[in-house]
Scaffold this active site. Structure first.
Site, mmCIF file in Angstrom:
data_model
loop_
_atom_site.group_PDB
_atom_site.id
_atom_site.type_symbol
_atom_site.label_atom_id
_atom_site.label_comp_id
_atom_site.label_asym_id
_atom_site.label_seq_id
_atom_site.Cartn_x
_atom_site.Cartn_y
_atom_site.Cartn_z
ATOM 1 N N ASP A 29 19.924 -56.063 -7.303
ATOM 2 C CA ASP A 29 20.146 -54.657 -6.958
ATOM 3 C C ASP A 29 19.638 -53.742 -8.064
ATOM 4 O O ASP A 29 19.011 -54.199 -9.012
ATOM 5 C CB ASP A 29 21.601 -54.371 -6.583
ATOM 6 C CG ASP A 29 22.565 -55.005 -7.532
ATOM 7 O OD1 ASP A 29 22.386 -54.806 -8.739
ATOM 8 O OD2 ASP A 29 23.485 -55.704 -7.068
ATOM 9 N N MET A 56 31.096 -46.032 -14.113
ATOM 10 C CA MET A 56 31.015 -45.268 -12.856
ATOM 11 C C MET A 56 31.886 -44.020 -12.909
ATOM 12 O O MET A 56 32.482 -43.636 -11.905
ATOM 13 C CB MET A 56 31.476 -46.146 -11.660
ATOM 14 C CG MET A 56 30.714 -47.443 -11.526
ATOM 15 S SD MET A 56 31.476 -48.578 -10.354
ATOM 16 C CE MET A 56 32.878 -49.211 -11.270
ATOM 17 N N LYS A 72 22.048 -51.087 -4.343
ATOM 18 C CA LYS A 72 23.227 -50.237 -4.198
ATOM 19 C C LYS A 72 23.118 -49.210 -5.294
ATOM 20 O O LYS A 72 22.853 -49.541 -6.435
ATOM 21 C CB LYS A 72 24.503 -51.051 -4.430
ATOM 22 C CG LYS A 72 24.946 -51.800 -3.221
ATOM 23 C CD LYS A 72 26.446 -51.992 -3.200
ATOM 24 C CE LYS A 72 26.950 -52.871 -4.303
ATOM 25 N NZ LYS A 72 28.408 -53.088 -4.208
#
Ligand code: SAH
Length: 515
Positions: A36, A175, A58
């Site tokens: 990814d 994140m 993603k």
């Protein structure tokens, strides 16, 4: 039913040098690699060219591919490559906020054999590359890795903010950019001082690394003002203060500079490696294709007569390589040069000669054709001398001309051709980077690289655009006087020229120019 073994492999934070040996080994031999967007393309270059590559990109919160789809994909390839190996490559460490645990459970439940290869996780690596040790004697004796994106899912454990705020010295949030105001608010409400230093490290360990420092009180406004984007690690704690002394990655001489390197694909690596180790972000733009000649009767006769020459001259490493390929096709070898003296134009050429067991008798002080002629003449080449030059078809005539003027009999054998690549995937990318003012320098290592750079880019231009206009503000770096002349003839200004005329000389010139 039998399956492939699935390896959940950590790709590290971005710098391909931080990949583990085990990860590299598995990538090189995998039948299929599922990866990814954080498992950077820098790592994918180790994948076997024949391996199937499946991108399950993603990005942030907007999953292009859902986790269920990724799980299903893993089971499908595990069945399809029965007995083989599948690498599931994930950014950082597979078990640190990578949902690697979920994937492993799915494999376990389906009876698919799997192994896990830990990777260097983003928080530790990005902090280290930003000059921040996550623990430090006397400053921080504990560190927490925390998700900055609490799943609204009611089954997920919620963060115990009060204990986190006061009970752990260094806090690293993954994140977390979107929820930064929430994180700050919860930490301060939990009793963490507003003066606590905070750093955000974006695209850590890559050439695009950016670091922002602030305090808990000021960080939200600072991030907003700088428009600081994901992916980034947010690190909270007194260790951030050590950055003032311990910054290193961002201090390297070419950090933050983007270079376009124009060479043949095979030749680019030493230049690319040297620029990258000084911190540059390098885009390779192959502008020459070296095509060795195949053996014809004409070439066979000339090579068969090598023993009749006093001197054999090589003007490039490619010339040496191509000559040996031709000799091999003719059933001959290095003994063909036994009775001649050998001249090489510079260090790369003599290195290639040495690789074939030959020592150059002569290398000029300056690595250009004029100097080769001068040195040969000084070494006695003149009336009655016989000289053979083994070189590319497209080369300047000055060397044979000067030697002939001195009275020598000169034969030129074209052992390879240099062509502009027919297609270039990179041309459009380079034009776009130039339009975006995202290139700091372009390196040219031969006149043909300059001409081909122009012709490849011209194929991509729109009405009203020109290469010199796009190159405005971009440093053209040249390997030597001949290349510099071509650069100027085509309407660019040479920012710096190599001295000596070699790849290390070019790297040095780049470094001085940007100092
Ligand atoms: N498994 C990964 C983390 C995946 S979660 C690991 O161990 O590193 C994705 C988050 O990781 C991003 O939102 C960002 O916070 C962080 N991240 C990943 N690569 C990063 C990098 N090069 N620089 C800064 N943060 C990074």
């Amino acid at each position: 039913m039998s399956f492939a073994t699935v390896y959940l492999v950590g790709a590290g934070p971005g710098d391909a040098g931080l990949l583990t040996l085990r990860a590299k080994e598995l990538l090189e031999s995998a039948d299929c690699v599922v990866y990814d967007y954080l498992a950077s393309s820098a790592c994918m270059r180790f994948a076997h060219p024949k391996a199937e590559q499946i991108f399950v990109g993603k990005k942030g919160f907007s999953a292009h591919v859902t986790q269920d789809e990724i799980n299903a994909c893993l089971l499908e390839v595990a069945a399809r490559y029965e007995g083989g190996s599948v690498v599931r490559l994930k950014g950082g460490d597979p078990y640190v906020f990578g949902r690697g645990g979920e994937e492993a459970l799915v494999l376990h439940e389906a009876g698919v054999p799997f192994e896990v290869v830990p990777g260097v996780t983003a928080a530790v690596a990005a902090c280290a590359y930003a000059g921040i040790p996550v623990t430090h004697r006397g400053v921080a004796s504990s560190v927490a890795l925390v998700t900055g994106h609490e799943t609204p899912d009611k089954d997920a454990p919620v963060i115990d903010w009060d204990h986190l705020a006061q009970g752990v010295d260094t806090l690293c949030f993954y994140m977390g950019i979107r929820d930064l105001p929430h994180i700050v608010e919860r930490l301060m409400a939990g009793g963490r001082s507003g003066e606590t230093p905070v750093a955000l490290v974006r695209w850590g360990t890559t050439a695009e690394q950016e670091t922002l420092t602030a305090t808990l009180e000021t960080v939200v406004a600072a991030v907003e003002e700088a428009n600081f984007q994901a992916p980034a690690i947010i690190v909270v704690g007194e260790v951030v203060g050590l950055r003032d002394s311990l910054t290193w990655f961002e201090n390297r001489p070419l950090f933050g500079k983007r270079f376009v390197v124009t060479r043949t694909r095979e030749q680019a690596s030493s230049l690319v490696g040297a620029l990258e180790s000084l911190g540059a972000d390098v885009v390779e733009f192959p502008t020459i294709e070296v095509v060795p000649r195949t053996l014809t009767d004409d070439i066979a006769i000339k090579l068969g007569a090598l023993s009749t020459y006093d001197w054999v001259v090589f003007t490039s490493a490619n010339g040496v390589k191509a000559s040996f390929e031709l000799l091999d096709q003719a059933g001959a070898d290095a003994r063909s040069f036994a009775s001649c003296k050998i001249a090489g134009i510079g260090p790369a050429t003599t290195k290639e000669l040495a690789a074939h067991g030959l020592r150059a008798d002569l290398v000029p002080d300056r690595y250009i054709a004029e100097s080769v002629a001068e040195a040969l003449i000084a070494a006695g080449v003149g009336q009655e001398s016989k000289v053979c030059i083994l070189r590319a078809s497209a080369a300047r005539d000055v060397l044979p001309e000067l030697l002939e003027q001195a009275g020598a009999a000169v034969d030129v054998v074209h052992v390879y051709d240099t062509l502009a690549p027919k297609e270039s995937e990179q041309a459009a990318q380079v034009v776009q980077l130039l339009r975006d003012k995202a290139v700091d320098a372009v390196t040219f290592s031969a006149s043909s690289t300059v001409r081909n750079f122009f012709s490849l880019l011209e194929g991509q231009l729109e009405e009203g655009e020109s290469v010199p206009a796009l190159m405005e503000g971009v440093a053209a770096l040249s390997i030597g006087t001949i290349t510099s002349n071509t650069i100027e003839q085509l309407g660019l200004t040479v920012a710096a020229e190599a001295d000596p005329f070699t790849i290390p000389g070019l790297v040095e010139a780049a470094q001085t120019y940007f100092a």
